[in-house]
Motif scaffolding. Structure first.
Motif, PDB file in Angstrom:
ATOM      1  N   LYS A  82      41.413  21.911  26.830  1.00 23.23           N
ATOM      2  CA  LYS A  82      41.993  21.699  28.154  1.00 23.23           C
ATOM      3  C   LYS A  82      43.169  22.631  28.416  1.00 23.23           C
ATOM      4  CE  LYS A  82      43.844  18.170  31.249  1.00 23.23           C
ATOM      5  NZ  LYS A  82      44.136  16.733  31.437  1.00 23.23           N
ATOM      6  N   GLU A  83      44.018  22.830  27.432  1.00 20.71           N
ATOM      7  CA  GLU A  83      45.212  23.641  27.636  1.00 20.71           C
ATOM      8  C   GLU A  83      44.846  25.091  27.953  1.00 20.71           C
ATOM      9  OE1 GLU A  83      49.252  24.980  25.192  1.00 20.71           O
ATOM     10  OE2 GLU A  83      48.053  23.251  24.520  1.00 20.71           O
ATOM     11  N   GLN A  84      43.928  25.634  27.170  1.00 24.68           N
ATOM     12  CA  GLN A  84      43.519  27.019  27.422  1.00 24.68           C
ATOM     13  C   GLN A  84      42.734  27.134  28.724  1.00 24.68           C
ATOM     14  OE1 GLN A  84      41.328  28.810  24.223  1.00 24.68           O
ATOM     15  NE2 GLN A  84      41.480  30.884  25.077  1.00 24.68           N
ATOM     16  N   THR A  85      41.982  26.088  29.064  1.00 24.55           N
ATOM     17  CA  THR A  85      41.236  26.080  30.323  1.00 24.55           C
ATOM     18  C   THR A  85      42.186  26.138  31.510  1.00 24.55           C
ATOM     19  OG1 THR A  85      39.424  24.809  29.332  1.00 24.55           O
ATOM     20  CG2 THR A  85      39.606  24.776  31.736  1.00 24.55           C
ATOM     21  N   GLN A  86      43.289  25.401  31.433  1.00 21.25           N
ATOM     22  CA  GLN A  86      44.279  25.424  32.509  1.00 21.25           C
ATOM     23  C   GLN A  86      44.870  26.822  32.688  1.00 21.25           C
ATOM     24  OE1 GLN A  86      46.695  22.226  30.908  1.00 21.25           O
ATOM     25  NE2 GLN A  86      46.101  20.855  32.588  1.00 21.25           N
ATOM     26  N   ILE A  87      45.085  27.513  31.577  1.00 22.85           N
ATOM     27  CA  ILE A  87      45.636  28.873  31.651  1.00 22.85           C
ATOM     28  C   ILE A  87      44.641  29.813  32.343  1.00 22.85           C
ATOM     29  CG2 ILE A  87      46.345  30.870  30.271  1.00 22.85           C
ATOM     30  CD1 ILE A  87      47.389  28.885  28.164  1.00 22.85           C
ATOM     31  N   ILE A  88      43.356  29.697  31.960  1.00 18.86           N
ATOM     32  CA  ILE A  88      42.331  30.559  32.548  1.00 18.86           C
ATOM     33  C   ILE A  88      42.171  30.265  34.037  1.00 18.86           C
ATOM     34  CG2 ILE A  88      39.849  31.063  32.562  1.00 18.86           C
ATOM     35  CD1 ILE A  88      39.879  30.669  29.534  1.00 18.86           C
ATOM     36  N   ILE A  89      42.225  28.974  34.414  1.00 18.48           N
ATOM     37  CA  ILE A  89      42.097  28.607  35.823  1.00 18.48           C
ATOM     38  C   ILE A  89      43.255  29.190  36.632  1.00 18.48           C
ATOM     39  CG2 ILE A  89      42.184  26.678  37.458  1.00 18.48           C
ATOM     40  CD1 ILE A  89      40.618  25.027  35.414  1.00 18.48           C
ATOM     41  N   ALA A  90      44.443  29.114  36.077  1.00 19.52           N
ATOM     42  CA  ALA A  90      45.616  29.680  36.772  1.00 19.52           C
ATOM     43  C   ALA A  90      45.444  31.181  36.973  1.00 19.52           C
ATOM     44  CB  ALA A  90      46.882  29.380  35.971  1.00 19.52           C
ATOM     45  N   GLN A  91      44.917  31.855  35.970  1.00 20.64           N
ATOM     46  CA  GLN A  91      44.686  33.293  36.086  1.00 20.64           C
ATOM     47  C   GLN A  91      43.627  33.584  37.155  1.00 20.64           C
ATOM     48  OE1 GLN A  91      43.573  34.289  32.082  1.00 20.64           O
ATOM     49  NE2 GLN A  91      45.713  34.446  31.360  1.00 20.64           N
ATOM     50  N   ILE A  92      42.564  32.761  37.181  1.00 20.21           N
ATOM     51  CA  ILE A  92      41.505  32.945  38.165  1.00 20.21           C
ATOM     52  C   ILE A  92      42.053  32.790  39.584  1.00 20.21           C
ATOM     53  CG2 ILE A  92      39.399  31.904  39.110  1.00 20.21           C
ATOM     54  CD1 ILE A  92      38.545  31.294  36.229  1.00 20.21           C
ATOM     55  N   LEU A  93      42.827  31.735  39.824  1.00 19.55           N
ATOM     56  CA  LEU A  93      43.375  31.494  41.163  1.00 19.55           C
ATOM     57  C   LEU A  93      44.289  32.630  41.597  1.00 19.55           C
ATOM     58  CD1 LEU A  93      44.127  27.664  40.880  1.00 19.55           C
ATOM     59  CD2 LEU A  93      42.245  28.771  42.114  1.00 19.55           C
ATOM     60  N   GLU A  94      45.091  33.125  40.669  1.00 26.07           N
ATOM     61  CA  GLU A  94      45.996  34.233  40.994  1.00 26.07           C
ATOM     62  C   GLU A  94      45.198  35.504  41.306  1.00 26.07           C
ATOM     63  OE1 GLU A  94      49.593  36.856  38.891  1.00 26.07           O
ATOM     64  OE2 GLU A  94      48.779  35.068  37.901  1.00 26.07           O
ATOM     65  N   GLN A  95      44.156  35.764  40.502  1.00 27.55           N
ATOM     66  CA  GLN A  95      43.363  36.971  40.689  1.00 27.55           C
ATOM     67  C   GLN A  95      42.560  36.913  41.984  1.00 27.55           C
ATOM     68  OE1 GLN A  95      43.913  39.406  38.536  1.00 27.55           O
ATOM     69  NE2 GLN A  95      42.652  40.823  39.724  1.00 27.55           N
ATOM     70  N   ILE A  96      42.078  35.705  42.354  1.00 25.14           N
ATOM     71  CA  ILE A  96      41.343  35.556  43.612  1.00 25.14           C
ATOM     72  C   ILE A  96      42.221  35.934  44.793  1.00 25.14           C
ATOM     73  CG2 ILE A  96      40.386  33.833  45.206  1.00 25.14           C
ATOM     74  CD1 ILE A  96      39.110  32.450  42.811  1.00 25.14           C
ATOM     75  N   GLN A  97      43.479  35.516  44.759  1.00 28.73           N
ATOM     76  CA  GLN A  97      44.387  35.860  45.860  1.00 28.73           C
ATOM     77  C   GLN A  97      44.606  37.371  45.951  1.00 28.73           C
ATOM     78  OE1 GLN A  97      45.287  33.642  48.155  1.00 28.73           O
ATOM     79  NE2 GLN A  97      43.930  32.338  46.926  1.00 28.73           N
ATOM     80  N   LYS A  98      44.662  38.035  44.787  1.00 27.75           N
ATOM     81  CA  LYS A  98      44.840  39.490  44.795  1.00 27.75           C
ATOM     82  C   LYS A  98      43.604  40.197  45.336  1.00 27.75           C
ATOM     83  CE  LYS A  98      48.039  39.712  40.843  1.00 27.75           C
ATOM     84  NZ  LYS A  98      48.219  40.218  39.454  1.00 27.75           N
ATOM     85  N   GLU A  99      42.438  39.764  44.894  1.00 23.21           N
ATOM     86  CA  GLU A  99      41.201  40.443  45.263  1.00 23.21           C
ATOM     87  C   GLU A  99      40.849  40.242  46.728  1.00 23.21           C
ATOM     88  OE1 GLU A  99      39.167  42.445  43.527  1.00 23.21           O
ATOM     89  OE2 GLU A  99      40.412  42.392  41.725  1.00 23.21           O
ATOM     90  N   THR A 100      41.187  39.068  47.290  1.00 25.21           N
ATOM     91  CA  THR A 100      40.756  38.740  48.657  1.00 25.21           C
ATOM     92  C   THR A 100      41.876  38.892  49.681  1.00 25.21           C
ATOM     93  OG1 THR A 100      41.281  36.385  48.346  1.00 25.21           O
ATOM     94  CG2 THR A 100      39.051  37.120  47.766  1.00 25.21           C
TER      95      THR A 100
END
Length: 533
Positions: free
Chosen positions: A455-473
């Motif tokens: 769960k802890e590492q999953t939360q980190i990856i999700i945070a990275q995904i959300l941040e990257q989505i904002q950059k890409e879009t």
């Protein structure tokens, strides 16, 4: 490669058949000589027709030559029966009637074959299919076509029975020669049965015409043995040394005692240094090295190959090897062991097939079939299959859904909507690890399976995904692009299957959407909140 192999086999068969025709013509007045000569002529037409068919370009030409070779296929068993009747000097008039009747029936079958498009009595369908890079005919026989094939088997079996009866009643001095002929006929029938009912898809690798050549060589040796002893070794050596497949002969102790040029090239490729390989590659065809120490050491280092030799069971071993330059090569090693009736083991033969091209082609086709071609992630079924085939713990499964995506399509159009999807997928790919799985479940819904991820590492990856989505879009729409994510964590595969994980993550996603979107909901957290209420 396969086409070259078939061509080599056909050429060898043509050469040997021509020699048999020459010798048979010289002995045409001997007992059984004339029907044997007819058999060889029919076999020649068969091999020539199959060779021409292989290189024919049009569908009509291939069908014509496929029909043409049916003449040889239909009348060789009849010529063999005629040979047996003459050779055994059987005076039964009904046997001659049988030959004539079989000839008439076979002639009718040939006529029906050539006129098959008008009635389809012999073949249901004749299709042109691509096999290993070249086009071949695939024929589905009709009822009467199968009956004509059974007639050929029946004639071969009848010939064998006549030979057995003749073998029983003749003097011992002549039994050995008859026995050789009998074995030849039994070998032909056995090979035909195996070829027609067990190896129905191997015509491209082992033409059926060769099946009749082998026993006829055996028969010819019996009748004209002094002449044929000169051609058999030459034919054998020519065929073996010309084959593109490697032939490796091993002793009972598992040491290499003989290789053909193709096998020599194979071993040098993996035992010589790259520079030496380039220098010696040309000379490999001219001279075969007699010192096989390095080759035996290389073979013993291949655990699967060595295991197949140790078990002394016939079969195919698959190898994946790397050349000194790092290129991956795929091989199939066909093992055959020689064990006599007294269980004495005398050695084995390994046939080396290079299947790199076909294996890489299959892998490419498999990848193409598994991928969503628009965004280059796994399609739904492939994704589900990979998840269910995975073994890992802990495992997290995410479902990502683009918020208000229908409104995006309605306002900006589907091309812009497609750009949004591509940007989000690119963002996700940049954040996940090499072994994680990503697939498109449909429309704007995607799923991730994070293997070996708590769960802890999953939360980190999700945070990275959300941040990257904002950059890409950021520059795609006037407004911010958001997603909702449902997550289930700390699961185990294969203890849970995809359906179980999906239901939990989908329930969490529904709660995130219901709460207004643009948020992440963990299934475990959702259940904790529900229990508190």
């Amino acid at each position: 490669m396969m086409k070259q192999t078939v061509l080599i086999i056909n050429i060898a068969t043509l050469l040997v058949t021509l020699f048999l025709i020459y010798v048979s013509y010289r002995h045409r007045h001997d007992k059984g000589g004339l029907p044997f000569l007819c058999t060889m002529i029919l076999l020649l037409s068969w091999v020539a027709g199959s060779t021409i068919e292989m290189f024919a370009q049009s569908y009509e030409a291939k069908v014509f030559w496929r029909n043409f070779i049916q003449i040889g296929m239909a009348f060789i068993p009849i010529a063999n029966l005629w040979f047996v009747i003459e050779y055994t000097e059987n005076k039964n008039k009904y046997l001659k009637y049988t030959v004539w009747l079989a000839a008439v029936i076979s002639l009718i079958g040939i006529i029906l074959t050539f006129t098959n498009p008008m009635h389809h009595l012999i073949r249901k369908t004749v299709e042109l299919v691509e096999i290993n890079g070249h086009w071949s005919l695939f024929v589905e026989p009709a009822f009467w076509g199968s009956m004509f094939v059974l007639l050929r088997f029946a004639l071969m079996l009848f010939s064998i029975i006549l030979l057995i009866l003749f073998q029983i009643r003749i003097f011992r001095s002549g039994q050995k020669q008859v026995l050789y002929i009998l074995i030849g006929f039994i070998l032909a029938l056995t090979l035909l049965l195996i070829k027609n009912y067990l190896l129905v898809e191997s015509e491209e690798i082992f033409p059926m015409s060769v099946i009749f050549l082998i026993p006829n060589l055996f028969i010819a040796y019996s009748i004209y043995r002094h002449n044929f002893l000169k051609i058999a070794p030459l034919a054998k050596d020519w065929i073996i040394n010309s084959l593109p497949d490697g032939i490796v002969v091993l002793s009972a102790a598992g040491e290499i005692v003989e290789v053909n040029p193709s096998a020599e090239t194979f071993f040098r490729r993996f035992t010589e240094q790259e520079a030496a390989w380039e220098n010696q590659k040309a000379s490999a065809k001219k001279l075969i090295n007699r010192d096989f120490t390095k080759y035996s050491a290389f073979l013993h280092a291949q655990s699967l190959w060595q295991e197949g030799l140790m078990q002394r069971k016939n079969g195919i071993v698959e190898l994946e090897l790397k050349t000194p330059s790092g290129d991956r090569q795929f091989y199939e090693i066909d093992l055959h062991h020689f064990i006599n009736d007294r269980h004495h083991y005398s050695g084995s033969v390994s046939v080396i097939h290079n299947v790199t091209s076909s294996r890489l082609e299959r892998q490419t086709l498999k990848r193409e079939a598994e991928m969503d071609r628009h965004i280059q992630v796994l399609n739904k079924q492939a994704y589900i299959d990979y998840v269910n085939a995975s073994t890992a713990a802990p495992v997290s499964l995410l479902i990502i859904d683009i918020d208000k995506f229908k409104a995006v399509n309605d306002q900006y159009g589907h091309p812009v909507g497609d750009v949004v999807i591509l940007k989000i997928v690119d963002a996700v790919k940049q954040c996940i690890r090499k072994d994680d799985l990503i697939g498109r479940l449909g429309g704007d819904e995607f799923s991730l399976t994070l293997l070996g991820c708590g769960k802890e590492q999953t939360q980190i990856i999700i945070a990275q995904i959300l941040e990257q989505i904002q950059k890409e879009t950021a520059n795609v729409l006037d407004e911010m692009v958001t997603v909702s994510i449902g997550v289930v964590t700390d699961q185990s595969l294969p203890d849970c299957n995809f359906e179980t994980l999906y239901q939990k993550a989908d329930e969490a996603l529904y709660a995130a959407k219901k709460a207004g979107g643009n948020q992440v909901m963990f299934y475990e957290e959702l259940k904790r909140i529900e229990n508190q209420q």
